[in-house]
Scaffold this active site. Structure first.
Site, PDB file in Angstrom:
ATOM      1  N   GLU A   1       0.833  -1.216   0.000  1.00 46.69           N
ATOM      2  CA  GLU A   1       0.000   0.000   0.000  1.00 46.69           C
ATOM      3  C   GLU A   1       0.863   1.260   0.000  1.00 46.69           C
ATOM      4  OE1 GLU A   1      -2.909  -0.366   3.126  1.00 46.69           O
ATOM      5  OE2 GLU A   1      -4.187  -1.603   1.887  1.00 46.69           O
TER       6      GLU A   1
ATOM      7  N   GLU B   1      -6.081  -7.914  -1.045  1.00 43.96           N
ATOM      8  CA  GLU B   1      -6.581  -8.073   0.317  1.00 43.96           C
ATOM      9  C   GLU B   1      -8.090  -7.872   0.268  1.00 43.96           C
ATOM     10  OE1 GLU B   1      -4.595  -5.570   3.194  1.00 43.96           O
ATOM     11  OE2 GLU B   1      -2.639  -5.963   2.312  1.00 43.96           O
TER      12      GLU B   1
ATOM     13  N   TRP C   1      -8.648  -1.635  14.006  1.00 44.47           N
ATOM     14  CA  TRP C   1      -7.435  -1.662  14.852  1.00 44.47           C
ATOM     15  C   TRP C   1      -7.805  -1.465  16.323  1.00 44.47           C
ATOM     16  CZ3 TRP C   1      -2.792   1.329  12.160  1.00 44.47           C
ATOM     17  CH2 TRP C   1      -2.378   0.587  11.058  1.00 44.47           C
TER      18      TRP C   1
HETATM   19  C1  GAL Z   1      -4.169  -3.080   4.882  1.00 43.54           C
HETATM   20  C2  GAL Z   1      -2.703  -3.471   4.867  1.00 43.54           C
HETATM   21  C3  GAL Z   1      -2.454  -4.779   5.580  1.00 43.54           C
HETATM   22  C4  GAL Z   1      -3.140  -4.767   6.892  1.00 43.54           C
HETATM   23  C5  GAL Z   1      -4.612  -4.511   6.699  1.00 43.54           C
HETATM   24  C6  GAL Z   1      -5.361  -4.495   7.999  1.00 43.54           C
HETATM   25  O1  GAL Z   1      -4.343  -1.732   4.660  1.00 43.54           O
HETATM   26  O2  GAL Z   1      -2.231  -3.590   3.555  1.00 43.54           O
HETATM   27  O3  GAL Z   1      -1.077  -4.963   5.754  1.00 43.54           O
HETATM   28  O4  GAL Z   1      -2.541  -3.783   7.678  1.00 43.54           O
HETATM   29  O5  GAL Z   1      -4.784  -3.267   6.086  1.00 43.54           O
HETATM   30  O6  GAL Z   1      -5.090  -3.366   8.743  1.00 43.54           O
END
Ligand code: GAL
Length: 671
Positions: free
Chosen positions: A143, A311, A319
């Protein structure tokens, strides 16, 4: 069409790997992405390179017939490196403060020291694994640009920015002239005097860039985007010396990227295929179905070829707080939404929830306990369906006859000076996308310099600035019979973010056959309009149009400009140029889209049903009509022909019945 998972074997006991791989295979997961944050495992101390752990993982993957996307770990410079090199490698924020160790992405794209450290590691990884049979693809960094990391305000960037400007302008006098630094006594005597637009340089330090020179701000955005792309390309070039496996990076959704500011069209040229990360319902909110559809459309447009989701949300996530767990059916629906819109591979983030670290609440397919659950079951169902569909279809792409022009220069310029309070370029483009989406008409995005001849209709909302090449390209498109829609705030600026002195719409006045001598940026008021799109309202902006050769198709019905045109069409060459001087409410916009389809001969076949996405796609040989029900309730979708439903094999005629969050894929019989 296949599934994958983002896997972190280094987070778990080796004894667990076997179980994970068995479960993955049962669920139809055929590829895993690994390694993208593992710098401190590859190089725990400076110059102490360790590969045995990755050798073991890759050999294990090969033994278990699992393909791998191997990441380069440049997103996570380790502690020893930041301790040793400190500000030599750290980014600085807009206030000039250096970042410190504690999360990820704290490095500066222009740090010579960091780049050198990274080149050495990438070369070692690429030379060791470039031909490993398990390695199918590469992912660079992670990212890029995420969390405002595209723009760095450190002294390293300042001096590189000055060199960038010197290369661009040649002489400081030229820069002064183009930026108009005579305004407020900002004249520079040499390139090494030029500032980097930190918060301290602002009129009002609470508002980031307020009060600064717009030309300098736009060039800084371009410089930052180019810096990220060059950092990425440097890695790709190294990998290509050792490996013939395709290279990608995982991009961000449009809303996030419009803040981070990377020119994805430019970036995509350096990649073999593009991918993005799709989170739909999480700590930071819920994305609407049309927004996700638009993001997929952007991805398939950057290279005009199938893409991956690298993803794909697969559980409740966040978080510090979590969003909802995906309701049964949604994982399947989201996967098919990606496939319908051109995704070739969908990789779920992540295989299993991690018990430690920042993302301890971020759920994957499996929970923390690693036990098979209903999410795995749902994915296994999709996995089995994908294998079946893959026997019939190659990678599918929607058949787009409509394109929306997306210009990163215009996007950044609009972000610097937005014209009116509620105006967002990204939102305006989405408004146009939505109008066609609702009719089941696929839309692609294109850069203004691309060949546009394959589109029946090209929309260029608020295309603020065009280069000579882009202007000629659009003129050529229309001359040869294309239909182009321009809107308010089109063609009014130079590429250096200054106002043109020709009458509005400046670069497009001739092809649009109009002139505009007055306009009304709407502040807390609404103007009414009426025309071929029925009656409607505008909330943002009204151009008061004086038609020349253009014909009027709509007028304002309120305010002091009532009765003057808001919508016109002008014949130019074999084609026509539409000009809409205002924004439109959602219903009027839909009617406008329908009107334009009628004029351009694009058939409107689908019935607009709220929350139902209809995507006609093709693999070049065979057709697939996807119907996706984003609603929490069942729907009936009327059909005019007889089809075979490709998952169940059943015949469907007159209407398709879809349960909540259901999907059907139809192939016309005897076609
Ligand atoms: C995305 C990132 C992942 C992980 C995921 C969940 O933005 O590419 O590495 O951090 O979010 O937070």
């Amino acid at each position: 069409m296949r599934l994958g998972a983002d896997y972190y074997p280094e987070h778990w006991e080796k004894s667990r790997w076997q179980i994970d791989l068995e479960l993955m295979h049962e669920a139809g997961i055929r590829v895993v992405r690994i390694g993208e944050f593992d710098w401190s495992l590859f190089e725990p101390r400076e110059g102490d390179y360790q590969f045995a752990w990755m050798d073991e993982i890759l050999d294990f993957m090969e033994k278990h017939s699992m393909k791998v996307v191997l990441g380069t770990p440049s997103a996570t410079p380790p502690k020893w490196m930041t301790d040793k090199y400190g500000d030599e490698i750290y980014q600085a924020d807009i206030h000039g403060n250096s970042k410190i160790f504690g999360t990820r992405k704290h490095y500066c794209f222009n740090s010579d020291v960091y780049r050198e450290q990274n080149r050495i590691l990438v070369e070692k990884i690429a030379s060791r694994y470039g031909k490993h049979p398990a390695v199918e693809d590469w992912q660079i960094d992670n990212e890029l640009g995420w969390a405002n990391t595209t723009r760095c305000y450190c002294s390293k960037c300042r001096s590189k920015f000055q060199k960038y400007l010197e290369k661009k302008f040649g002489t400081i006098d030229r820069l002064n002239e183009v930026y108009g630094t005579v305004f407020w006594s900002q004249t520079y005597n040499s390139f090494d005097e030029v500032i980097i637009p930190q918060a301290g340089a602002c009129y009002d330090t609470c508002h980031d860039t307020q009060g600064q020179n717009p030309g300098l701000l736009l060039d800084f955005d371009r410089f930052c985007s180019d810096s990220v792309i060059s950092f990425m390309k440097e890695q790709a070039d190294i990998i290509r010396r050792y490996s013939d496996r395709p290279i990608t990076t995982n991009m961000l959704d449009a809303a996030v990227n419009s803040g981070t500011g990377i020119d994805y069209f430019k970036m995509s040229k350096e990649l073999d295929f593009v991918t993005w990360d799709n989170y739909i319902e999480f700590q930071w909110g819920k994305a609407k179905d049309e927004t996700v559809s638009r993001d997929h459309a952007l991805l398939r447009s950057y290279k005009h070829q199938p893409f991956w989701v690298m993803e794909q949300q697969s559980g409740a996530c966040g978080w510090s707080k979590m969003g909802p767990t995906p309701t049964p059916g949604k994982l399947r629906l989201w996967t098919y939404q990606a496939v319908a819109n051109g995704a070739d591979t969908v990789v779920y983030f992540r295989w299993r929830a991690c018990p430690f670290g920042t993302e301890e609440y971020w759920h994957g397919i499996l929970g923390h306990d690693g036990k098979p659950n209903r999410r795995l079951q749902e994915i296994a169902q999709v996995g089995a369906e994908m294998e079946k569909l893959s026997k019939v279809y190659g990678p599918l792409m929607p058949k787009a006859k409509v394109a929306i022009l997306k210009s990163f220069d215009s996007e950044w310029s609009h972000a610097i000076h937005k014209h009116v309070e509620n105006f967002h370029y990204d939102t305006l483009l989405l408004d146009y996308y939505r109008a066609f989406y609702k009719m089941g008409i696929p839309v692609e995005f294109a850069a203004p310099q691309e060949d546009l001849q394959s589109y029946e209709l090209v929309l260029a909302p608020a295309l603020l600035m065009v280069s000579d090449e882009q202007k000629k390209n659009l003129e050529k498109y229309v001359k040869q019979g294309g239909r182009l829609l321009l809107t308010f705030r089109s063609g009014v600026k130079t590429m250096e973010n200054a106002m043109l002195t020709e009458s509005v719409p400046g670069s497009f006045a001739e092809i649009a056959g109009i002139e505009i001598h007055d306009y009304d940026p709407l502040l807390e008021k609404q103007t009414t309009v009426s025309g071929v799109f029925g009656a409607g309202t505008a909330d943002l902006w009204c151009d008061i149009i004086t038609p020349g050769t253009a014909e009027t198709l709509g007028v304002y019905t309120s305010d002091f400009y009532a009765g003057t045109p808001c919508f016109t069409v002008n014949a130019y060459g074999k084609g026509s140029v539409y000009y809409l001087g205002c924004d439109l409410d959602e219903t009027a916009m839909e009617r406008l889209a329908r009107y334009l389809c009628g004029k351009t001969g694009i058939p409107v076949e689908a019935y607009a049903i709220d929350g139902v996405e209809i995507v006609p796609a093709t693999d070049g040989k065979q057709e697939a009509l996807f119907i996706l029900n984003h609603n929490a309730y069942p729907v009936f979708v009327p059909l005019k022909k007889t089809y075979t439903e490709m998952i169940s094999g059943c015949e469907v005629s007159r209407a398709a019945e879809l349960k909540a969050y259901d999907v059907v894929i139809l192939k016309q019989q005897n076609a």
